[in-house]
Design a protein around this motif. Structure first.
Motif, short mmCIF file in Angstrom:
data_model
loop_
_atom_site.label_atom_id
_atom_site.label_comp_id
_atom_site.label_asym_id
_atom_site.label_seq_id
_atom_site.Cartn_x
_atom_site.Cartn_y
_atom_site.Cartn_z
N PRO B 335 -16.81 -22.65 -1.44
CA PRO B 335 -16.06 -23.90 -1.35
C PRO B 335 -14.59 -23.61 -1.06
N GLY B 336 -13.90 -24.61 -0.53
CA GLY B 336 -12.48 -24.45 -0.24
C GLY B 336 -11.78 -25.79 -0.23
N ILE B 337 -10.49 -25.76 -0.46
CA ILE B 337 -9.65 -26.96 -0.34
C ILE B 337 -8.44 -26.56 0.49
N TYR B 338 -8.17 -27.32 1.54
CA TYR B 338 -7.10 -26.96 2.48
C TYR B 338 -6.17 -28.15 2.67
N LEU B 339 -4.93 -28.01 2.24
CA LEU B 339 -3.94 -29.09 2.44
C LEU B 339 -3.11 -28.77 3.68
N PRO B 340 -3.27 -29.54 4.75
CA PRO B 340 -2.58 -29.22 6.01
C PRO B 340 -1.08 -29.03 5.79
N GLY B 341 -0.56 -27.95 6.35
CA GLY B 341 0.88 -27.68 6.26
C GLY B 341 1.29 -27.07 4.93
N LYS B 342 0.43 -27.14 3.93
CA LYS B 342 0.81 -26.59 2.62
C LYS B 342 0.08 -25.31 2.28
N GLY B 343 -1.23 -25.34 2.36
CA GLY B 343 -1.97 -24.13 2.05
C GLY B 343 -3.36 -24.45 1.53
N GLY B 344 -4.14 -23.42 1.33
CA GLY B 344 -5.52 -23.64 0.89
C GLY B 344 -6.02 -22.55 -0.02
N VAL B 345 -7.16 -22.83 -0.61
CA VAL B 345 -7.82 -21.88 -1.49
C VAL B 345 -9.30 -21.85 -1.09
N ARG B 346 -9.84 -20.66 -0.89
CA ARG B 346 -11.29 -20.52 -0.68
C ARG B 346 -11.76 -19.35 -1.53
N LEU B 347 -12.92 -19.50 -2.12
CA LEU B 347 -13.50 -18.44 -2.94
C LEU B 347 -14.94 -18.27 -2.48
N GLU B 348 -15.33 -17.03 -2.19
CA GLU B 348 -16.65 -16.82 -1.60
C GLU B 348 -17.37 -15.64 -2.23
N GLU B 349 -18.57 -15.92 -2.72
CA GLU B 349 -19.45 -14.85 -3.19
C GLU B 349 -20.66 -14.80 -2.27
N MET B 350 -21.31 -13.64 -2.23
CA MET B 350 -22.55 -13.51 -1.48
C MET B 350 -23.65 -13.26 -2.51
N VAL B 351 -24.69 -14.07 -2.50
CA VAL B 351 -25.69 -14.02 -3.57
C VAL B 351 -27.12 -13.98 -3.02
N VAL B 352 -28.02 -13.44 -3.84
CA VAL B 352 -29.44 -13.47 -3.51
C VAL B 352 -30.11 -14.59 -4.30
N VAL B 353 -30.87 -15.42 -3.60
CA VAL B 353 -31.62 -16.48 -4.28
C VAL B 353 -32.75 -15.84 -5.10
N CYS B 354 -32.85 -16.23 -6.39
CA CYS B 354 -33.86 -15.67 -7.28
C CYS B 354 -34.69 -16.80 -7.89
N GLU B 355 -35.60 -16.40 -8.77
CA GLU B 355 -36.44 -17.38 -9.48
C GLU B 355 -35.54 -18.41 -10.17
N LYS B 356 -34.59 -17.90 -10.97
CA LYS B 356 -33.68 -18.82 -11.67
C LYS B 356 -32.26 -18.72 -11.10
N LEU B 357 -31.33 -18.11 -11.85
CA LEU B 357 -29.97 -18.02 -11.33
C LEU B 357 -29.87 -16.99 -10.20
N PRO B 358 -28.98 -17.19 -9.24
CA PRO B 358 -28.86 -16.22 -8.15
C PRO B 358 -28.21 -14.93 -8.63
N LYS B 359 -28.52 -13.85 -7.92
CA LYS B 359 -27.88 -12.57 -8.22
C LYS B 359 -26.64 -12.43 -7.33
N ILE B 360 -25.47 -12.28 -7.96
CA ILE B 360 -24.23 -12.18 -7.18
C ILE B 360 -24.04 -10.73 -6.74
N LEU B 361 -23.99 -10.52 -5.43
CA LEU B 361 -23.87 -9.15 -4.91
C LEU B 361 -22.41 -8.70 -4.87
#
Lengths: 370, 370
Positions: B335-361
């Motif tokens: 997800p990310g939030i970008y304010l034009p002219g001001k700045g933004g924040v994005r945070l990204e993980e890569m994960v494997v889909v599992c039976e229950k919670l995903p495994k974060i690689l």
């Protein structure tokens, strides 16, 4: 480069467009897009486009999405930037409808079957239907002849690549692995401030050097065997491409003869590259020298290829595709001899076609007088 | 990876092929080619292919040229390697004639209009005419679910990328330029022994961080402003893709709130990624949190995308393309939030889909508790 260059290119494209059956051209190939507009973003992968151009007699549009629109406005002042909100096919159909296109030319060597089908269907169903018309090499042909600014950038790219290769070659020792050497080239290219690699470096030693496109392996280089280094970087989008074959210690008579032959073929070919000469002529000169030395069957590829925003572009120096060379074309001259299982030698310069002798952009060193 | 994996993939492809109207499939997309055969050469540029596959119930061929045939034989033992001598269209026509193909499936999202036209014409004129039939996503769909060997490689790629990013982030100081930081990432990736970059690093600071795909500039980073680092490398062909947003010194309340919101959206989305859940559900969860915080219009892209041999592949985590997530899929959550002219924040993980919670690689660090 000055802003006006893109205005000139647009004017030249419009003249060429008049000679086709299309009134408007849709440019999607990234190098063509950059050449005409200055918009420098690449495509992340082939199936994802960062933008395309719509050009006719009156207008010039750059269609992109919100990720690239700020850069597009800054880099391509000669174009009206359209930031897509919806689906690309709809945006394209809306635009070509608004500008009253009747026949939209598209780059047949780059557009996929799938996208063509989608767009053709959509345009056919417009109130004023638009026909799609395949176009071949329209912008590529313009790109073959470089202006002064382009050859200047390519000269700088070649000088930088030559000096990086200098440093790498002077550090070579028996025991270095091909992969390690390739990695050092990659690191130095990125450290140099170039845009990046033009292609993954080829470092091929001993028997591996008999494979013209060998991937670097963990093989350690040894004394007296050929080590082919085929490397390139990009600067302001423009590529450099050069090859040297290095020996640590004087090789035996066989490889000395091969080396001498390749170098002789290269030097002779360079004498026959100039404005107005047929592009296949230099290939035939090099090929004859290699054949006469008894290695005819071991020179499988063409003598050279055009270089510019793409590593490989027109014109080819090849026995199969003859055309007239023109002043300002930039080509490689790279004969090679490859003995399967034993090894090979390739020597490659990048040169500008001139009135008389070509101007060699790559630094003319690391050659042996065997 | 073990040799048998490619045999298994071939068997699975043949089952899928039975459900299409084609008896034979021609695979040209480089990632699909590598996935099925193990042949690792990339294409130098889109208009040049290093090889393609012809597969039917009985046989599996890899057509390449002399530059790659040695590597092809070594890497793809499940395939019969054919080294082209003449023109590709002729070789293809000869082969599909010999193996008695009636209907040849082709990858419609990758084959160009021009090559399709040439080949269709040639195949129509064979003594026993062969029809071309468009195929969509046949191999891409297989690639969405990763086996253990694949997730293991991707885990290694993610660990390596995370540790390189660790080192780069710990060296950040006010005054570093975006380009300089990007260059350092490139150099470290190449030094690390990875195959190379998965894409050109994004380093975007201050107002530039409001552009989701900003090219690094000469701007110097300053205290208390967001610096987005979106980076990826390739290992054994597989990509890693991750993003952190860094602040040198605690930012003001606005960006603390934005950061908290993005992180909250990411963590919540991660709770809703598991086998059987709709792929658009996690996007809607993240989007609701961002909307409720008052930033709805500033999150313009999708929550995530599949990763594998391509940086961007199926499945998308997007409001528009819903599908069932399955165990073994690897996706980004960004997800990310970008304010034009001001700045933004994005945070990204890569994960494997599992039976229950995903495994974060990706390595779960460089997060702030604002």
């Amino acid at each position: 480069m000055k802003r006006s260059i893109f205005g000139e290119r647009l004017a030249a494209l419009r003249l060429r467009l008049e000679k086709t059956s299309s009134d408007t051209i849709w440019v999607i190939q990234p190098e063509n897009r950059r050449y005409l507009s200055g918009f420098s973003a690449g495509d992340t992968q082939f199936t994802e486009s960062s933008g395309s151009l719509i050009i006719n007699k009156r207008c010039a549009y750059l269609i992109t999405d919100s990720r690239y629109s700020t850069a597009a406005v800054r880099e391509a002042p000669d174009f009206k930037v359209i930031t897509m909100k919806g689906h690309f096919v709809d945006e394209l159909a809306g635009l070509v409808g608004r500008i009253r296109t009747k026949r939209l030319g598209f780059e047949q060597g780059y557009l996929t079957y799938e996208l063509h089908k989608q767009i053709a269907g959509r345009l056919r169903n417009l109130k004023r239907p638009v026909r799609l018309s395949p176009v071949k090499g329209l912008v590529q042909e313009m790109r073959t002849i470089k202006d002064r600014a382009e050859t200047a950038v390519m000269g700088k790219a070649a000088a930088l690549m030559s000096s990086i290769l200098d440093n790498v070659i002077s550090g070579l020792k028996p025991g270095c692995t091909e992969k390690g050497i390739a990695r050092e080239i990659e690191v130095r290219v990125h450290e140099s401030g170039a845009d990046g690699l033009a292609f993954t470096p080829i470092v091929a030693s001993g028997p591996n050097s008999a494979l013209p496109h060998a991937e670097p392996t963990n093989r350690r280089i040894r004394e007296k065997e050929p080590v082919i280094l085929d490397v390139g970087l990009r600067m302001k989008g423009y590529c450099c491409d050069m090859t040297r074959t290095v020996f640590l210690g004087t090789p035996g008579p066989k490889f000395r003869k091969i080396y001498r032959t390749v170098r002789e073929a290269q030097l002779a070919a360079l004498q026959h590259i100039s404005d107005g000469i047929d592009s296949s002529y230099s290939d035939s000169i090099a090929r004859k020298i290699i054949r006469d030395a008894g290695f005819g069957e071991y020179f499988g590829h063409s003598l050279g290829h055009g270089v510019g925003l793409a590593v490989h572009e027109d014109p080819a120096l090849s026995p199969r595709r003859a055309r007239r060379l023109e002043k300002g074309m930039v080509v490689t001259v790279e004969p090679g001899i490859y003995l399967p299982g034993k090894g090979g030698v390739r020597l490659e310069e990048m040169v500008v076609v001139c009135e008389k002798l070509p101007k060699i952009l790559t630094k003319n060193n690391h050659y042996y007088d065997f």
